[in-house]
Scaffold this active site. Sequence first.
Site, mmCIF file in Angstrom:
data_model
loop_
_atom_site.group_PDB
_atom_site.id
_atom_site.type_symbol
_atom_site.label_atom_id
_atom_site.label_comp_id
_atom_site.label_asym_id
_atom_site.label_seq_id
_atom_site.Cartn_x
_atom_site.Cartn_y
_atom_site.Cartn_z
ATOM 1 N N ARG A 1 76.887 92.085 5.969
ATOM 2 C CA ARG A 1 76.906 92.376 7.400
ATOM 3 C C ARG A 1 77.654 91.264 8.123
ATOM 4 N NH1 ARG A 1 71.660 93.193 5.458
ATOM 5 N NH2 ARG A 1 70.919 95.360 5.590
ATOM 6 N N LYS B 1 69.117 90.836 7.047
ATOM 7 C CA LYS B 1 68.315 91.642 7.958
ATOM 8 C C LYS B 1 66.866 91.635 7.483
ATOM 9 C CE LYS B 1 68.794 95.956 10.509
ATOM 10 N NZ LYS B 1 69.516 97.231 10.596
ATOM 11 N N HIS C 1 81.719 96.749 10.205
ATOM 12 C CA HIS C 1 80.802 97.616 9.462
ATOM 13 C C HIS C 1 81.556 98.681 8.670
ATOM 14 C CE1 HIS C 1 76.503 97.939 8.937
ATOM 15 N NE2 HIS C 1 76.621 99.254 8.867
ATOM 16 N N ARG D 1 81.954 97.409 5.303
ATOM 17 C CA ARG D 1 80.704 97.522 4.537
ATOM 18 C C ARG D 1 80.598 98.920 3.924
ATOM 19 N NH1 ARG D 1 75.466 95.382 3.912
ATOM 20 N NH2 ARG D 1 73.741 96.778 4.383
ATOM 21 N N HIS E 1 69.449 96.659 1.448
ATOM 22 C CA HIS E 1 68.632 97.452 2.364
ATOM 23 C C HIS E 1 67.641 98.313 1.590
ATOM 24 C CE1 HIS E 1 70.660 101.226 1.458
ATOM 25 N NE2 HIS E 1 71.816 100.674 1.701
ATOM 26 N N TYR F 1 73.482 106.176 2.974
ATOM 27 C CA TYR F 1 74.345 105.739 1.885
ATOM 28 C C TYR F 1 74.321 106.706 0.704
ATOM 29 C CZ TYR F 1 75.770 101.497 4.159
ATOM 30 O OH TYR F 1 76.347 100.620 5.036
#
Length: 280
Positions: free
Chosen positions: A138, A163, A229, A232, A255, A264
Amino acid sequence: MDCETCINQFELDYQFCLDPKSVELYLLSVKQLIEHSGKSIDTLNKKHIRLWLYYLSEKGYKPQTISSKLGGLKTFFTYCCEEGILSTNPAVGISIKMEESKPFYLSLTDLTKLRQLVNKRILAERAIIEVLYATGMRISELSNMRREDIYWNERTIQIQKGKRKKGRIVLFTKECEVHLKAYLDTRMDDVPYVFVSPKYADRPIQIYYVGKRFREIYSKQLGFRVTPHTLRHTFAAHLAQKGMPLEYIQTLLGHESPQQTRYYARLYNHARKELYDEFM
């Protein structure tokens, strides 16, 4: 317990469980609901929540934004029920109909165009492109990255604080290594951050600054939208096309939330189908 005390208690209890920005956004949703309905926390019901969500829709908020606000309410009201502040959760059963957008990532051709564009610019920007694409990290993680986090022999980077405050290890390519070393070799300072602010040389590069470069320079000159992003997503899609299992990609991305998993999974399947169509 009054509204203010309840909100303060939630913030205190969740400060070590969630990213501070997430807590802030959750509480903003709660405060906006209270302000719109004119009700206290213990008198709110499903009707008040639905009316507020409808109000947001009429004001032009995107479904994704409204869904995010509803998610914040659900987290908060679940907490209230667990703590005995409320006997029932007024947000249970409320959902937002979302139109699933097509996963967006760069093709190899568009990625090459981005690299060629940034090749003509400063070394730091070229290194940023490669780090974001090669690791899938990120932009906030890139901003916080320190020199000591890079292990050159293994070509890995230790992300100390991702995160929800979860760290992980990511890999980087030989091409990324070349550009990252070329940039760092020009640095004559002892600032620990890998990427530093153009304005304040002793501070990490600002997230806003990087996003602005993508938005106002790269996207305009390339003729298609690209953000940090996007890289990513591109990282994940290209690994999918090379055959890496989805669960491995998710581990590298760092994540676990169901919403991210669903997105995803769609991106993974879309990328694999594109590869199939290319050869059929």
